[in-house]
Design a protein around this motif. Structure first.
Motif, PDB file in Angstrom:
ATOM      1  N   ARG A 106       0.852  -1.198   0.000  1.00  0.00           N
ATOM      2  CA  ARG A 106       0.000   0.000   0.000  1.00  0.00           C
ATOM      3  C   ARG A 106       0.886   1.245   0.000  1.00  0.00           C
ATOM      4  N   PRO A 107       1.244   1.765  -1.163  1.00  0.00           N
ATOM      5  CA  PRO A 107       2.126   2.933  -1.215  1.00  0.00           C
ATOM      6  C   PRO A 107       1.564   4.144  -0.487  1.00  0.00           C
ATOM      7  N   GLN A 108       0.236   4.229  -0.385  1.00  0.00           N
ATOM      8  CA  GLN A 108      -0.375   5.367   0.302  1.00  0.00           C
ATOM      9  C   GLN A 108      -0.070   5.378   1.798  1.00  0.00           C
ATOM     10  N   ASP A 109       0.369   4.236   2.341  1.00  0.00           N
ATOM     11  CA  ASP A 109       0.730   4.182   3.763  1.00  0.00           C
ATOM     12  C   ASP A 109       2.053   4.883   4.051  1.00  0.00           C
ATOM     13  N   LEU A 110       2.883   5.031   3.039  1.00  0.00           N
ATOM     14  CA  LEU A 110       4.214   5.614   3.220  1.00  0.00           C
ATOM     15  C   LEU A 110       4.114   7.124   3.042  1.00  0.00           C
ATOM     16  N   THR A 111       3.707   7.796   4.105  1.00  0.00           N
ATOM     17  CA  THR A 111       3.407   9.225   4.044  1.00  0.00           C
ATOM     18  C   THR A 111       4.668  10.081   4.082  1.00  0.00           C
ATOM     19  N   ASP A 112       4.544  11.316   3.610  1.00  0.00           N
ATOM     20  CA  ASP A 112       5.656  12.259   3.681  1.00  0.00           C
ATOM     21  C   ASP A 112       6.060  12.499   5.129  1.00  0.00           C
ATOM     22  N   PRO A 154       8.445  -2.968  -2.263  1.00  0.00           N
ATOM     23  CA  PRO A 154       8.797  -2.309  -3.526  1.00  0.00           C
ATOM     24  C   PRO A 154       8.374  -0.846  -3.616  1.00  0.00           C
ATOM     25  N   HIS A 155       7.484  -0.407  -2.739  1.00  0.00           N
ATOM     26  CA  HIS A 155       7.007   0.978  -2.802  1.00  0.00           C
ATOM     27  C   HIS A 155       7.818   1.917  -1.919  1.00  0.00           C
ATOM     28  N   TRP A 156       8.724   1.360  -1.122  1.00  0.00           N
ATOM     29  CA  TRP A 156       9.581   2.224  -0.297  1.00  0.00           C
ATOM     30  C   TRP A 156      10.517   2.991  -1.225  1.00  0.00           C
ATOM     31  N   ASP A 157      10.498   4.305  -1.129  1.00  0.00           N
ATOM     32  CA  ASP A 157      11.271   5.171  -2.024  1.00  0.00           C
ATOM     33  C   ASP A 157      12.649   5.433  -1.410  1.00  0.00           C
ATOM     34  N   TRP A 158      13.599   4.579  -1.774  1.00  0.00           N
ATOM     35  CA  TRP A 158      14.938   4.700  -1.189  1.00  0.00           C
ATOM     36  C   TRP A 158      15.629   5.998  -1.600  1.00  0.00           C
ATOM     37  N   ASP A 159      15.464   6.434  -2.842  1.00  0.00           N
ATOM     38  CA  ASP A 159      16.100   7.686  -3.279  1.00  0.00           C
ATOM     39  C   ASP A 159      15.603   8.859  -2.443  1.00  0.00           C
ATOM     40  N   LYS A 160      14.301   8.923  -2.243  1.00  0.00           N
ATOM     41  CA  LYS A 160      13.706   9.992  -1.428  1.00  0.00           C
ATOM     42  C   LYS A 160      14.195   9.899   0.014  1.00  0.00           C
ATOM     43  N   TYR A 161      14.172   8.691   0.559  1.00  0.00           N
ATOM     44  CA  TYR A 161      14.546   8.512   1.957  1.00  0.00           C
ATOM     45  C   TYR A 161      16.008   8.889   2.199  1.00  0.00           C
ATOM     46  N   MET A 162      16.905   8.411   1.355  1.00  0.00           N
ATOM     47  CA  MET A 162      18.316   8.716   1.544  1.00  0.00           C
ATOM     48  C   MET A 162      18.595  10.202   1.367  1.00  0.00           C
ATOM     49  N   ARG A 163      17.893  10.848   0.452  1.00  0.00           N
ATOM     50  CA  ARG A 163      18.044  12.292   0.288  1.00  0.00           C
ATOM     51  C   ARG A 163      17.621  13.033   1.569  1.00  0.00           C
ATOM     52  N   LEU A 164      16.518  12.598   2.159  1.00  0.00           N
ATOM     53  CA  LEU A 164      16.044  13.222   3.395  1.00  0.00           C
ATOM     54  C   LEU A 164      17.008  12.960   4.556  1.00  0.00           C
ATOM     55  N   VAL A 165      17.562  11.760   4.611  1.00  0.00           N
ATOM     56  CA  VAL A 165      18.525  11.455   5.680  1.00  0.00           C
ATOM     57  C   VAL A 165      19.765  12.334   5.534  1.00  0.00           C
ATOM     58  N   ARG A 166      20.268  12.483   4.317  1.00  0.00           N
ATOM     59  CA  ARG A 166      21.455  13.328   4.106  1.00  0.00           C
ATOM     60  C   ARG A 166      21.162  14.779   4.465  1.00  0.00           C
ATOM     61  N   GLN A 167      19.988  15.261   4.110  1.00  0.00           N
ATOM     62  CA  GLN A 167      19.618  16.635   4.458  1.00  0.00           C
ATOM     63  C   GLN A 167      19.553  16.811   5.969  1.00  0.00           C
ATOM     64  N   ALA A 168      18.927  15.843   6.648  1.00  0.00           N
ATOM     65  CA  ALA A 168      18.820  15.924   8.097  1.00  0.00           C
ATOM     66  C   ALA A 168      20.167  15.757   8.774  1.00  0.00           C
ATOM     67  N   ARG A 169      21.047  14.957   8.173  1.00  0.00           N
ATOM     68  CA  ARG A 169      22.389  14.710   8.761  1.00  0.00           C
ATOM     69  C   ARG A 169      23.228  15.982   8.757  1.00  0.00           C
ATOM     70  N   THR A 170      23.037  16.833   7.766  1.00  0.00           N
ATOM     71  CA  THR A 170      23.841  18.050   7.671  1.00  0.00           C
ATOM     72  C   THR A 170      23.154  19.263   8.297  1.00  0.00           C
ATOM     73  N   ALA A 171      21.886  19.102   8.701  1.00  0.00           N
ATOM     74  CA  ALA A 171      21.158  20.202   9.325  1.00  0.00           C
ATOM     75  C   ALA A 171      21.620  20.362  10.777  1.00  0.00           C
ATOM     76  N   PRO A 172      21.466  21.560  11.355  1.00  0.00           N
ATOM     77  CA  PRO A 172      21.817  21.751  12.767  1.00  0.00           C
ATOM     78  C   PRO A 172      21.013  20.792  13.645  1.00  0.00           C
ATOM     79  N   ALA A 173      21.636  20.270  14.674  1.00  0.00           N
ATOM     80  CA  ALA A 173      20.959  19.291  15.562  1.00  0.00           C
ATOM     81  C   ALA A 173      19.816  19.965  16.277  1.00  0.00           C
TER      82      ALA A 173
END
Length: 221
Positions: free
Chosen positions: A154-160, A202-221
């Motif tokens: 259910r891709p709709q379960d994987l919310t922003d 198969p609906h888990w968006d790894w590109d989106k997730y890794m991009r968000l992790v990298r953004q959060a990793r470099t953001a101020p704690a």
């Protein structure tokens, strides 16, 4: 959790550091160093437990709901087992059903965290302890497990909101243990050797997730 709950990974194996309790401390530097090491390891003596603060969480903003003692193993990570991996799961059910399962001693499995579809984070096992979540003892000992509310088909379960909250959580875990933010160290349950699970699916968006992790990793704690 995937299609079938993970199996318990058995009794704790000996960690990287040799225990000094129960014998004469070798002269490895100085008496002060030996005393400090003994003080750090005093809780490993039979009948003695390391002090824990009830309800403490490792991630600011998380709510503590403790998992059953049968679903994890007491440890002293990263001192006894190094942490170098985050494993992503999908619950194959509701948030409430996952919490109920992890509090059930008969379930024999649980993750450290559950992220709800609205972005709420619940911690059920301390990061210093070994959760039975991967179905592989070595991976359990070296990882932090994060469940995500929903179903793999259910891709709709994987919310922003869930992606963003989970990415911030994973980024803080990676920062705390100096884990590289890449797909070798942030993996899905399906990628664990020996498992028959399919999550995060198969609906888990790894590109989106890794991009968000990298953004959060470099953001101020």
């Amino acid at each position: 959790m995937g299609q079938r709950k993970a199996s318990r990974d058995g009794d704790r194996k000996v960690g990287r550091r040799a225990l000094l309790i129960g014998g004469t401390v070798a002269a490895a530097g100085s008496a002060v160093l030996a005393r400090d090491e003994l003080a750090r390891l005093w809780w490993r003596t039979p009948g003695v437990e390391k002090p824990r603060e009830a309800g403490a969480v490792d991630y600011k903003g998380a709510r503590w709901v403790g998992a059953s003692d049968a679903n994890w193993r007491r440890a002293d990570r990263p001192d006894d087992f190094g942490i170098d991996m985050v494993i992503v799961h999908v619950t194959q059910g509701s948030f409430d059903s996952a919490v109920k399962a992890f509090r059930d001693p008969g379930h024999k499995a649980a993750t450290h965290y559950i992220v709800r579809q609205d972005g709420h984070v619940t911690q059920m096992i301390r990061e210093l302890d070994v959760a039975y979540h991967a179905g592989n003892r070595d991976y359990n000992e070296r990882s932090v497990g994060i469940e995500h509310e929903g179903f793999v088909d259910r891709p709709q379960d994987l919310t922003d909101e869930m992606y963003e909250a989970s990415a911030r959580l994973t980024a803080r875990i990676c920062a705390r243990y100096d884990i590289p933010v890449d797909r070798e160290h942030i993996i899905g349950h399906v990628e664990v050797p020996g498992t028959d699970h399919t999550d995060p699916g198969p609906h888990w968006d790894w590109d989106k997730y890794m991009r968000l992790v990298r953004q959060a990793r470099t953001a101020p704690a």
